[in-house]
Scaffold this active site. Structure first.
Site, PDB file in Angstrom:
ATOM      1  N   ARG A 164       0.842  -1.199  -0.120  1.00 54.56           N
ATOM      2  CA  ARG A 164      -0.089   0.094   0.129  1.00 54.56           C
ATOM      3  C   ARG A 164       0.667   1.267   0.201  1.00 54.56           C
ATOM      4  O   ARG A 164       0.639   2.334   0.423  1.00 54.56           O
ATOM      5  CB  ARG A 164      -1.002   0.015   1.406  1.00 54.56           C
ATOM      6  N   SER A 238     -10.485   1.109   3.772  1.00 54.44           N
ATOM      7  CA  SER A 238      -9.669   0.644   4.850  1.00 54.44           C
ATOM      8  C   SER A 238      -9.428   2.028   5.643  1.00 54.44           C
ATOM      9  O   SER A 238      -8.480   2.674   4.588  1.00 54.44           O
ATOM     10  CB  SER A 238      -8.572  -0.295   4.731  1.00 54.44           C
ATOM     11  N   GLU A 333      -4.383   4.862   6.386  1.00 50.54           N
ATOM     12  CA  GLU A 333      -4.175   4.535   4.887  1.00 50.54           C
ATOM     13  C   GLU A 333      -4.478   5.915   3.995  1.00 50.54           C
ATOM     14  O   GLU A 333      -3.671   6.310   3.217  1.00 50.54           O
ATOM     15  CB  GLU A 333      -4.958   3.608   4.401  1.00 50.54           C
TER      16      GLU A 333
HETATM   17  P1  FAD Z   1      -7.886  10.084  -4.682  1.00 52.54           P
HETATM   18  O1  FAD Z   1      -8.647   9.611  -3.459  1.00 52.54           O
HETATM   19  O2  FAD Z   1      -8.492  11.151  -5.610  1.00 52.54           O
HETATM   20  O3  FAD Z   1      -6.326  10.525  -4.451  1.00 52.54           O
HETATM   21  C1  FAD Z   1      -5.713   9.702  -3.650  1.00 52.54           C
HETATM   22  C2  FAD Z   1      -4.255  10.150  -3.582  1.00 52.54           C
HETATM   23  O4  FAD Z   1      -3.644  10.013  -4.780  1.00 52.54           O
HETATM   24  C3  FAD Z   1      -4.148  11.706  -3.384  1.00 52.54           C
HETATM   25  O5  FAD Z   1      -3.162  12.144  -2.538  1.00 52.54           O
HETATM   26  C4  FAD Z   1      -4.068  12.501  -4.597  1.00 52.54           C
HETATM   27  O6  FAD Z   1      -3.552  13.732  -4.813  1.00 52.54           O
HETATM   28  C5  FAD Z   1      -3.412  11.211  -5.129  1.00 52.54           C
HETATM   29  N1  FAD Z   1      -3.548  11.538  -6.886  1.00 52.54           N
HETATM   30  C6  FAD Z   1      -4.731  10.962  -7.531  1.00 52.54           C
HETATM   31  N2  FAD Z   1      -4.448  10.827  -8.621  1.00 52.54           N
HETATM   32  C7  FAD Z   1      -3.320  11.458  -9.074  1.00 52.54           C
HETATM   33  C8  FAD Z   1      -2.541  11.374 -10.034  1.00 52.54           C
HETATM   34  N3  FAD Z   1      -3.076  11.226 -11.377  1.00 52.54           N
HETATM   35  N4  FAD Z   1      -1.140  11.920 -10.166  1.00 52.54           N
HETATM   36  C9  FAD Z   1      -0.734  12.115  -8.828  1.00 52.54           C
HETATM   37  N5  FAD Z   1      -1.459  12.050  -7.661  1.00 52.54           N
HETATM   38  C10 FAD Z   1      -2.704  11.613  -7.793  1.00 52.54           C
HETATM   39  N6  FAD Z   1      -7.538   0.733  -1.987  1.00 52.54           N
HETATM   40  C11 FAD Z   1      -6.895  -0.572  -2.101  1.00 52.54           C
HETATM   41  O7  FAD Z   1      -5.631  -0.504  -2.319  1.00 52.54           O
HETATM   42  N7  FAD Z   1      -7.500  -1.835  -2.175  1.00 52.54           N
HETATM   43  C12 FAD Z   1      -8.812  -1.749  -1.987  1.00 52.54           C
HETATM   44  O8  FAD Z   1      -9.425  -2.853  -2.163  1.00 52.54           O
HETATM   45  C13 FAD Z   1      -9.674  -0.673  -1.717  1.00 52.54           C
HETATM   46  N8  FAD Z   1     -10.954  -0.725  -1.492  1.00 52.54           N
HETATM   47  C14 FAD Z   1     -11.472   0.265  -1.249  1.00 52.54           C
HETATM   48  C15 FAD Z   1     -12.976   0.289  -1.124  1.00 52.54           C
HETATM   49  C16 FAD Z   1     -13.852   1.337  -0.800  1.00 52.54           C
HETATM   50  C17 FAD Z   1     -15.313   1.182  -0.612  1.00 52.54           C
HETATM   51  C18 FAD Z   1     -13.223   2.685  -0.856  1.00 52.54           C
HETATM   52  C19 FAD Z   1     -13.991   3.880  -0.684  1.00 52.54           C
HETATM   53  C20 FAD Z   1     -11.686   2.841  -1.075  1.00 52.54           C
HETATM   54  C21 FAD Z   1     -11.207   1.590  -1.291  1.00 52.54           C
HETATM   55  N9  FAD Z   1      -9.814   1.881  -1.484  1.00 52.54           N
HETATM   56  C22 FAD Z   1      -8.677   0.478  -1.701  1.00 52.54           C
HETATM   57  C23 FAD Z   1      -9.094   3.045  -1.473  1.00 52.54           C
HETATM   58  C24 FAD Z   1      -9.136   3.731  -2.870  1.00 52.54           C
HETATM   59  O9  FAD Z   1     -10.146   3.415  -3.635  1.00 52.54           O
HETATM   60  C25 FAD Z   1      -7.736   3.744  -3.611  1.00 52.54           C
HETATM   61  O10 FAD Z   1      -6.756   3.991  -3.113  1.00 52.54           O
HETATM   62  C26 FAD Z   1      -7.940   4.258  -5.011  1.00 52.54           C
HETATM   63  O11 FAD Z   1      -6.846   4.140  -5.813  1.00 52.54           O
HETATM   64  C27 FAD Z   1      -7.822   5.750  -4.944  1.00 52.54           C
HETATM   65  O12 FAD Z   1      -8.272   6.305  -6.184  1.00 52.54           O
HETATM   66  P2  FAD Z   1      -8.818   7.813  -6.403  1.00 52.54           P
HETATM   67  O13 FAD Z   1      -8.726   8.016  -7.849  1.00 52.54           O
HETATM   68  O14 FAD Z   1     -10.230   8.032  -5.590  1.00 52.54           O
HETATM   69  O15 FAD Z   1      -7.666   8.830  -5.614  1.00 52.54           O
HETATM   70  P1  NAP Z   2     -10.639 -10.095   4.659  1.00 51.42           P
HETATM   71  O1  NAP Z   2     -10.794 -11.071   3.359  1.00 51.42           O
HETATM   72  O2  NAP Z   2     -11.647 -10.109   5.831  1.00 51.42           O
HETATM   73  O3  NAP Z   2      -9.094 -10.151   5.402  1.00 51.42           O
HETATM   74  C1  NAP Z   2      -9.036  -9.604   6.553  1.00 51.42           C
HETATM   75  C2  NAP Z   2      -7.346  -8.982   6.499  1.00 51.42           C
HETATM   76  O4  NAP Z   2      -6.634 -10.438   6.453  1.00 51.42           O
HETATM   77  C3  NAP Z   2      -7.133  -8.401   5.332  1.00 51.42           C
HETATM   78  O5  NAP Z   2      -6.657  -7.232   5.651  1.00 51.42           O
HETATM   79  C4  NAP Z   2      -6.031  -9.116   4.607  1.00 51.42           C
HETATM   80  O6  NAP Z   2      -4.884  -8.276   4.203  1.00 51.42           O
HETATM   81  C5  NAP Z   2      -5.793 -10.014   5.501  1.00 51.42           C
HETATM   82  N1  NAP Z   2      -5.623 -11.634   4.738  1.00 51.42           N
HETATM   83  C6  NAP Z   2      -6.926 -12.365   4.584  1.00 51.42           C
HETATM   84  N2  NAP Z   2      -6.430 -13.506   3.774  1.00 51.42           N
HETATM   85  C7  NAP Z   2      -5.262 -13.245   3.779  1.00 51.42           C
HETATM   86  C8  NAP Z   2      -4.059 -14.156   3.010  1.00 51.42           C
HETATM   87  N3  NAP Z   2      -4.521 -15.414   2.594  1.00 51.42           N
HETATM   88  N4  NAP Z   2      -2.823 -13.846   3.039  1.00 51.42           N
HETATM   89  C9  NAP Z   2      -2.550 -12.618   3.506  1.00 51.42           C
HETATM   90  N5  NAP Z   2      -3.571 -11.690   4.248  1.00 51.42           N
HETATM   91  C10 NAP Z   2      -4.715 -12.281   4.288  1.00 51.42           C
HETATM   92  O7  NAP Z   2     -10.439  -8.547   4.055  1.00 51.42           O
HETATM   93  P2  NAP Z   2     -11.434  -7.473   3.575  1.00 51.42           P
HETATM   94  O8  NAP Z   2     -11.785  -6.403   4.324  1.00 51.42           O
HETATM   95  O9  NAP Z   2     -12.897  -8.308   3.348  1.00 51.42           O
HETATM   96  O10 NAP Z   2     -10.925  -6.880   2.215  1.00 51.42           O
HETATM   97  C11 NAP Z   2     -10.648  -7.878   1.228  1.00 51.42           C
HETATM   98  C12 NAP Z   2      -9.500  -7.631   0.417  1.00 51.42           C
HETATM   99  O11 NAP Z   2      -9.883  -6.101  -0.201  1.00 51.42           O
HETATM  100  C13 NAP Z   2      -8.123  -7.248   1.146  1.00 51.42           C
HETATM  101  O12 NAP Z   2      -7.201  -7.701   0.248  1.00 51.42           O
HETATM  102  C14 NAP Z   2      -8.414  -5.825   1.241  1.00 51.42           C
HETATM  103  O13 NAP Z   2      -6.871  -5.216   1.764  1.00 51.42           O
HETATM  104  C15 NAP Z   2      -8.912  -5.254   0.254  1.00 51.42           C
HETATM  105  N6  NAP Z   2      -9.593  -3.770   0.610  1.00 51.42           N
HETATM  106  C16 NAP Z   2      -9.034  -2.875   0.780  1.00 51.42           C
HETATM  107  C17 NAP Z   2      -9.569  -1.793   1.136  1.00 51.42           C
HETATM  108  C18 NAP Z   2      -8.528  -0.089   1.272  1.00 51.42           C
HETATM  109  O14 NAP Z   2      -9.324   0.724   1.186  1.00 51.42           O
HETATM  110  N7  NAP Z   2      -7.227  -0.487   1.272  1.00 51.42           N
HETATM  111  C19 NAP Z   2     -10.741  -1.747   1.299  1.00 51.42           C
HETATM  112  C20 NAP Z   2     -11.475  -2.666   1.259  1.00 51.42           C
HETATM  113  C21 NAP Z   2     -11.104  -4.085   0.895  1.00 51.42           C
HETATM  114  P3  NAP Z   2      -4.759  -7.428   2.891  1.00 51.42           P
HETATM  115  O15 NAP Z   2      -5.497  -5.913   3.423  1.00 51.42           O
HETATM  116  O16 NAP Z   2      -3.183  -7.070   3.231  1.00 51.42           O
HETATM  117  O17 NAP Z   2      -5.066  -7.883   1.870  1.00 51.42           O
END
Ligand code: FAD
Ligand code: NAP
Length: 337
Positions: A164, A238, A333
């Site tokens: 991340r 998250s 995050e």
């Molecule tokens: P923004 O929120 O618009 O920007 C995020 C950051 O990046 C800011 O600092 C912004 O200035 C910068 N930025 C954006 N675009 C650019 C660009 N083109 N150049 C330079 N800087 C830039 N994340 C995960 O990793 N895994 C997930 O599974 C995941 N699930 C999510 C589920 C939900 C319901 C929500 C709400 C969020 C989730 N996220 C997840 C977080 C988010 O969706 C990601 O980080 C996504 O990539 C953000 O994209 P955005 O366009 O909305 O970025």
């Molecule tokens: P989940 O499947 O309930 O798992 C809970 C946590 O355990 C997660 O954070 C995941 O880590 C870890 N995990 C589960 N199985 C694993 C494995 N086999 N090996 C290593 N790590 C494991 O999680 P969830 O909330 O439903 O989300 C599912 C996936 O979507 C996750 O990968 C999560 O990161 C991603 N997600 C991200 C965001 C965001 O905003 N960043 C939001 C929603 C969902 P990891 O998170 O490192 O994968």
């Protein structure tokens, strides 16, 4: 290029925080980006590049310009025996891009289905889900240097991807505007079904029916059940990263909490932050229009559309309580502005 003064950002961040920016600049081309940078320099405006606003917390009004990246376009730019190379503009919607690729049998993005936001933001935190991270399918990106206005190409190594994290969240933070990303997608499917929630569903599918599109569909199904839709309940996914602790620290935590959810990593043990928050008593908590999601305690929601400060105050209380309960410090995050 469109420039608007004193712009409300309430509809531009998925946490629905009611904040505004001194200026809003919408750009749809590289030339626009360069012009917008010049305008911001002229007015001494700090810049906030914005995609879908799904990973930011606006702590107050932004005293500079939001640069909304509306650059569009997806094209195949190369091919070798095993991969296709696909370039997408920063403003493309991430999930639509994933579906575009799957429809053409360009694989590898299926586990990353339904992540909100844009292609341009995806490398910023090396988005990941269900055991797959962007870096695995990343080839290179082009970004415009904020200082010079010149385009620079970053290879995968140059992006310094981590969990991340990338160089754009680290030492090059605020230095570049990403305009396009090129992916290297395998022509042969290699399904990654290691995550328990995904495995449980794929086990019910006949092997001959299992392919990247069905995996994408199942990932969407799990996510729709477990995660709040930001369009209905404002959130940024998250709120905290999963902390990684060393083996000794983990052994001592396991003694006091034998059911702790954790995953060994090359550099320590990853703790499930959602589990820590749940066990500290926060799952389902709600007060003053902000809440901790009942299905996944890692998600803070903002049903009352309160200010970023109110959301951050709840986050701070959670951090403190997890420190007191487990001695582990959670790191946020999303980026705070
Ligand atoms: P923004 O929120 O618009 O920007 C995020 C950051 O990046 C800011 O600092 C912004 O200035 C910068 N930025 C954006 N675009 C650019 C660009 N083109 N150049 C330079 N800087 C830039 N994340 C995960 O990793 N895994 C997930 O599974 C995941 N699930 C999510 C589920 C939900 C319901 C929500 C709400 C969020 C989730 N996220 C997840 C977080 C988010 O969706 C990601 O980080 C996504 O990539 C953000 O994209 P955005 O366009 O909305 O970025
Ligand atoms: P989940 O499947 O309930 O798992 C809970 C946590 O355990 C997660 O954070 C995941 O880590 C870890 N995990 C589960 N199985 C694993 C494995 N086999 N090996 C290593 N790590 C494991 O999680 P969830 O909330 O439903 O989300 C599912 C996936 O979507 C996750 O990968 C999560 O990161 C991603 N997600 C991200 C965001 C965001 O905003 N960043 C939001 C929603 C969902 P990891 O998170 O490192 O994968």
């Amino acid at each position: 290029m469109l420039v608007l003064p004193d712009y409300s950002l309430a509809a531009c961040n998925t946490l629905a925080v009611p904040a505004s920016a001194r200026a809003y600049i919408s750009v749809t081309s590289d030339t626009d980006v360069v012009e917008a940078l010049a305008l911001a320099t002229e007015h001494h405006w700090p810049l906030l590049p914005l995609g879908g606003g799904s990973n930011i917390v606006l702590a107050g009004d932004f005293s500079g310009a939001v640069l909304h990246l509306g650059l569009r376009g997806i094209e195949q730019v190369g091919e070798d025996s095993e991969h296709v190379y696909v370039r997408a503009a920063a403003g493309e919607n991430w999930h639509a891009f994933v579906q575009h690729c799957l429809a053409r049998q360009w694989w590898g993005l299926e586990n990353l289905s339904l992540i909100p936001g844009t292609v341009g933001a995806a490398p910023i935190q090396n988005i990941g889900a269900y055991g797959v991270e962007l870096e695995e399918v990343f080839h290179e990106l082009v970004a415009i240097d904020v200082a010079s206005g010149l385009p620079v190409t970053f290879t995968r190594e140059a992006c310094e991807f981590r969990y991340r994290h990338s160089i754009f969240k680290g030492r090059l933070q605020d230095r570049y505007i990403i305009t396009q990303v090129t992916f290297r997608l395998p022509k042969t499917p290699a399904l990654n079904l290691g995550y328990p929630a995904l495995k449980m569903l794929t086990d019910q599918v006949k092997p001959q029916a299992l392919n990247p599109q069905t995996v994408s569909d199942l990932v969407c199904q799990i996510r729709r059940q477990k995660l709040p839709d930001p369009a209905v309940i404002p959130n940024v996914g998250s709120f905290f990263k999963n902390p990684v602790v060393d083996a000794a620290r983990f052994a001592s935590l396991q003694q006091t909490h034998p059911d702790i959810v954790a995953y060994p990593q090359p550099a320590g043990v990853k703790l499930a932050a959602g589990w820590l928050i749940d066990r500290a008593g926060w799952r389902g908590y709600e007060e003053g229009g902000v809440a901790v999601h009942a299905e996944q305690a890692l998600v803070i929601t903002n049903p009352g559309r309160r200010s970023g400060r109110v959301v951050l105050a709840l986050a701070e209380r959670i951090v403190q309580s997890v420190v007191e309960t487990f001695g582990v410090t959670l790191e946020m995050e999303p980026r705070v502005y």
